[in-house]
Design a protein around this motif. Structure first.
Motif, PDB file in Angstrom:
ATOM      1  N   ASP A  29       0.862  -1.175   0.000  1.00 12.30           N
ATOM      2  CA  ASP A  29       0.000   0.000   0.000  1.00 12.30           C
ATOM      3  C   ASP A  29       0.904   1.232   0.000  1.00 12.30           C
ATOM      4  O   ASP A  29       1.403   1.655   1.044  1.00 12.30           O
ATOM      5  N   ALA A  30       1.123   1.809  -1.186  1.00 15.41           N
ATOM      6  CA  ALA A  30       2.074   2.908  -1.321  1.00 15.41           C
ATOM      7  C   ALA A  30       1.643   4.133  -0.523  1.00 15.41           C
ATOM      8  O   ALA A  30       2.482   4.799   0.094  1.00 15.41           O
ATOM      9  N   VAL A  69       5.724  -2.338  -7.140  1.00 20.30           N
ATOM     10  CA  VAL A  69       7.029  -2.104  -6.513  1.00 20.30           C
ATOM     11  C   VAL A  69       7.538  -0.708  -6.846  1.00 20.30           C
ATOM     12  O   VAL A  69       8.087  -0.008  -5.995  1.00 20.30           O
ATOM     13  N   ASP A  70       7.351  -0.288  -8.092  1.00 21.04           N
ATOM     14  CA  ASP A  70       7.777   1.053  -8.479  1.00 21.04           C
ATOM     15  C   ASP A  70       7.026   2.101  -7.658  1.00 21.04           C
ATOM     16  O   ASP A  70       7.609   3.107  -7.230  1.00 21.04           O
ATOM     17  N   ALA A  71       5.738   1.871  -7.397  1.00 19.95           N
ATOM     18  CA  ALA A  71       4.965   2.804  -6.570  1.00 19.95           C
ATOM     19  C   ALA A  71       5.474   2.823  -5.133  1.00 19.95           C
ATOM     20  O   ALA A  71       5.510   3.886  -4.488  1.00 19.95           O
ATOM     21  N   LEU A  72       5.882   1.666  -4.615  1.00 17.88           N
ATOM     22  CA  LEU A  72       6.430   1.609  -3.258  1.00 17.88           C
ATOM     23  C   LEU A  72       7.754   2.366  -3.173  1.00 17.88           C
ATOM     24  O   LEU A  72       8.018   3.087  -2.207  1.00 17.88           O
ATOM     25  N   LEU A  73       8.597   2.198  -4.191  1.00 16.48           N
ATOM     26  CA  LEU A  73       9.862   2.924  -4.215  1.00 16.48           C
ATOM     27  C   LEU A  73       9.612   4.428  -4.265  1.00 16.48           C
ATOM     28  O   LEU A  73      10.281   5.203  -3.568  1.00 16.48           O
ATOM     29  N   GLU A  74       8.657   4.848  -5.059  1.00 17.25           N
ATOM     30  CA  GLU A  74       8.340   6.271  -5.167  1.00 17.25           C
ATOM     31  C   GLU A  74       7.765   6.795  -3.854  1.00 17.25           C
ATOM     32  O   GLU A  74       8.012   7.947  -3.465  1.00 17.25           O
ATOM     33  N   ALA A  75       7.023   5.946  -3.124  1.00 17.13           N
ATOM     34  CA  ALA A  75       6.489   6.355  -1.829  1.00 17.13           C
ATOM     35  C   ALA A  75       7.608   6.629  -0.842  1.00 17.13           C
ATOM     36  O   ALA A  75       7.552   7.592  -0.068  1.00 17.13           O
ATOM     37  N   VAL A  76       8.640   5.790  -0.867  1.00 12.09           N
ATOM     38  CA  VAL A  76       9.791   6.001   0.016  1.00 12.09           C
ATOM     39  C   VAL A  76      10.487   7.307  -0.340  1.00 12.09           C
ATOM     40  O   VAL A  76      10.842   8.108   0.536  1.00 12.09           O
ATOM     41  N   ARG A  99      15.345  -5.146 -12.996  1.00 10.78           N
ATOM     42  CA  ARG A  99      14.354  -4.364 -13.738  1.00 10.78           C
ATOM     43  C   ARG A  99      14.151  -2.979 -13.122  1.00 10.78           C
ATOM     44  O   ARG A  99      13.863  -2.013 -13.823  1.00 10.78           O
ATOM     45  N   MET A 100      14.297  -2.889 -11.784  1.00  9.79           N
ATOM     46  CA  MET A 100      14.121  -1.612 -11.090  1.00  9.79           C
ATOM     47  C   MET A 100      15.383  -0.757 -11.123  1.00  9.79           C
ATOM     48  O   MET A 100      15.374   0.399 -10.675  1.00  9.79           O
ATOM     49  N   GLY A 101      16.483  -1.310 -11.599  1.00  7.44           N
ATOM     50  CA  GLY A 101      17.739  -0.573 -11.627  1.00  7.44           C
ATOM     51  C   GLY A 101      18.380  -0.425 -10.264  1.00  7.44           C
ATOM     52  O   GLY A 101      19.080   0.563  -9.992  1.00  7.44           O
ATOM     53  N   LEU A 102      18.168  -1.430  -9.374  1.00  5.93           N
ATOM     54  CA  LEU A 102      18.716  -1.392  -8.021  1.00  5.93           C
ATOM     55  C   LEU A 102      19.586  -2.627  -7.776  1.00  5.93           C
ATOM     56  O   LEU A 102      19.330  -3.693  -8.343  1.00  5.93           O
ATOM     57  N   PRO A 103      20.579  -2.512  -6.911  1.00  6.75           N
ATOM     58  CA  PRO A 103      21.339  -3.703  -6.511  1.00  6.75           C
ATOM     59  C   PRO A 103      20.572  -4.524  -5.479  1.00  6.75           C
ATOM     60  O   PRO A 103      19.578  -4.059  -4.909  1.00  6.75           O
ATOM     61  N   VAL A 104      21.028  -5.737  -5.258  1.00  3.84           N
ATOM     62  CA  VAL A 104      20.501  -6.595  -4.192  1.00  3.84           C
ATOM     63  C   VAL A 104      21.606  -6.796  -3.171  1.00  3.84           C
ATOM     64  O   VAL A 104      22.739  -7.122  -3.527  1.00  3.84           O
ATOM     65  N   ILE A 105      21.284  -6.577  -1.903  1.00  2.00           N
ATOM     66  CA  ILE A 105      22.223  -6.884  -0.824  1.00  2.00           C
ATOM     67  C   ILE A 105      21.820  -8.247  -0.300  1.00  2.00           C
ATOM     68  O   ILE A 105      20.923  -8.383   0.537  1.00  2.00           O
ATOM     69  N   ALA A 106      22.481  -9.273  -0.829  1.00  3.13           N
ATOM     70  CA  ALA A 106      22.009 -10.640  -0.625  1.00  3.13           C
ATOM     71  C   ALA A 106      22.074 -11.078   0.819  1.00  3.13           C
ATOM     72  O   ALA A 106      21.218 -11.824   1.292  1.00  3.13           O
ATOM     73  N   LYS A 107      23.089 -10.628   1.559  1.00  2.51           N
ATOM     74  CA  LYS A 107      23.263 -11.090   2.936  1.00  2.51           C
ATOM     75  C   LYS A 107      22.878 -10.014   3.938  1.00  2.51           C
ATOM     76  O   LYS A 107      23.260 -10.077   5.093  1.00  2.51           O
ATOM     77  N   PHE A 108      22.100  -9.027   3.492  1.00  2.00           N
ATOM     78  CA  PHE A 108      21.657  -7.984   4.417  1.00  2.00           C
ATOM     79  C   PHE A 108      20.669  -8.566   5.421  1.00  2.00           C
ATOM     80  O   PHE A 108      19.714  -9.222   5.053  1.00  2.00           O
TER      81      PHE A 108
END
Length: 253
Positions: A29-30, A69-76, A99-108
């Motif tokens: 829920d953005a 997901v794009d809406a959630l990122l924009e909400a942040v 697809r979002m142009g972001l890295p993944v922190i795999a072990k975060f």
């Protein structure tokens, strides 16, 4: 000058300790997300405004489509924070991050997530003796790891000290904008004006002991309290911080 030297002179790439906050999304829920984060930013702008955050979608099953997901990122972003990565390294998350142009922190692992091996339940609370004027032998690490890590002197603004799998003992002052982090307990024998985060890998039995309390933030296992103004009964006093359930408690020593 050859190409190899040109590349070497162009930049210096190194890895270091970086403190990142995590936003764990409980429902896609953005609007509600933006409202909640805006409230956090308004309550503590020095701490949360334009802070870098990792987006944790692990509680959303299935992972929402790209538009959500794009809406959630924009909400942040609209709330005043900066999403810089996604947490966890599943193939689905990695494809989404690409697809979002972001890295993944795999072990975060955010501090609210328990370690792979559950920590034993916290012992019954006992009376704690007042902090001495000089450093003493630290308690055994909450993680069961090696002995405490010691930092002599002050921790300057913008500096971060991290005691991995052990306690941390700091003998000097911690300035505004500085951070001290430990997987175990934290003992501060000076003034805390910055941030102190114990139990960084989810150890709920960790505690923080402070000789002169003037903190921006204290946190244990992801449960935190932010201070725009220190309560008069705690300011400048020797205190201890601990968890009871999900509530972070602070009292004078």
């Amino acid at each position: 000058m050859n190409a190899r030297n040109e590349v070497g002179d162009a930049c210096d790439l190194r890895f270091g300790q970086v403190g990142l906050a995590s936003v764990r999304i409980r429902r896609p829920d953005a609007a509600s997300l933006c409202e909640e984060l805006e409230r956090r930013v308004r309550s503590s702008p020095k701490l949360f405004s334009r802070t870098a955050v990792v987006m944790d979608l692990s509680e959303l099953h299935p992972i929402p489509d790209d538009g959500v997901v794009d809406a959630l990122l924009e909400a942040v972003r609209s709330a005043g924070m900066l999403p810089v990565a996604l947490a966890y390294g599943t193939s689905e998350t990695e494809a989404l991050a690409e697809r979002m142009g972001l890295p993944v922190i795999a072990k975060f692992r955010a501090a609210y997530e328990p370690a792979a091996t559950e920590a034993p339940p916290p012992p019954p609370r006992r009376a704690v003796e007042p902090l001495p004027a000089a450093p003493v032998q630290a308690q055994p690490p909450a993680t069961g790891g090696p002995g405490a890590q010691y930092h002599e002197g002050a921790v300057r603004s913008g500096q971060q000290i991290y005691a991995r799998e052990r306690d941390l003992v700091v003998t000097g002052a911690i300035a505004n904008g500085a951070e001290v982090i430990a997987d175990g307990h934290i003992h501060i024998y000076g003034s805390l004006r910055g941030r102190a985060m114990a139990g960084a890998q989810g150890q709920t039995e960790a505690r923080i002991f402070i000789s002169d309390f003037r903190a921006e933030l204290v946190a244990i296992a992801g449960q935190y309290r932010v201070f725009e103004q220190i309560p008069p009964e705690l300011e400048g006093k020797s205190v201890q911080c601990w968890l009871e359930g999900e509530k972070l408690l602070i009292e004078r020593l």
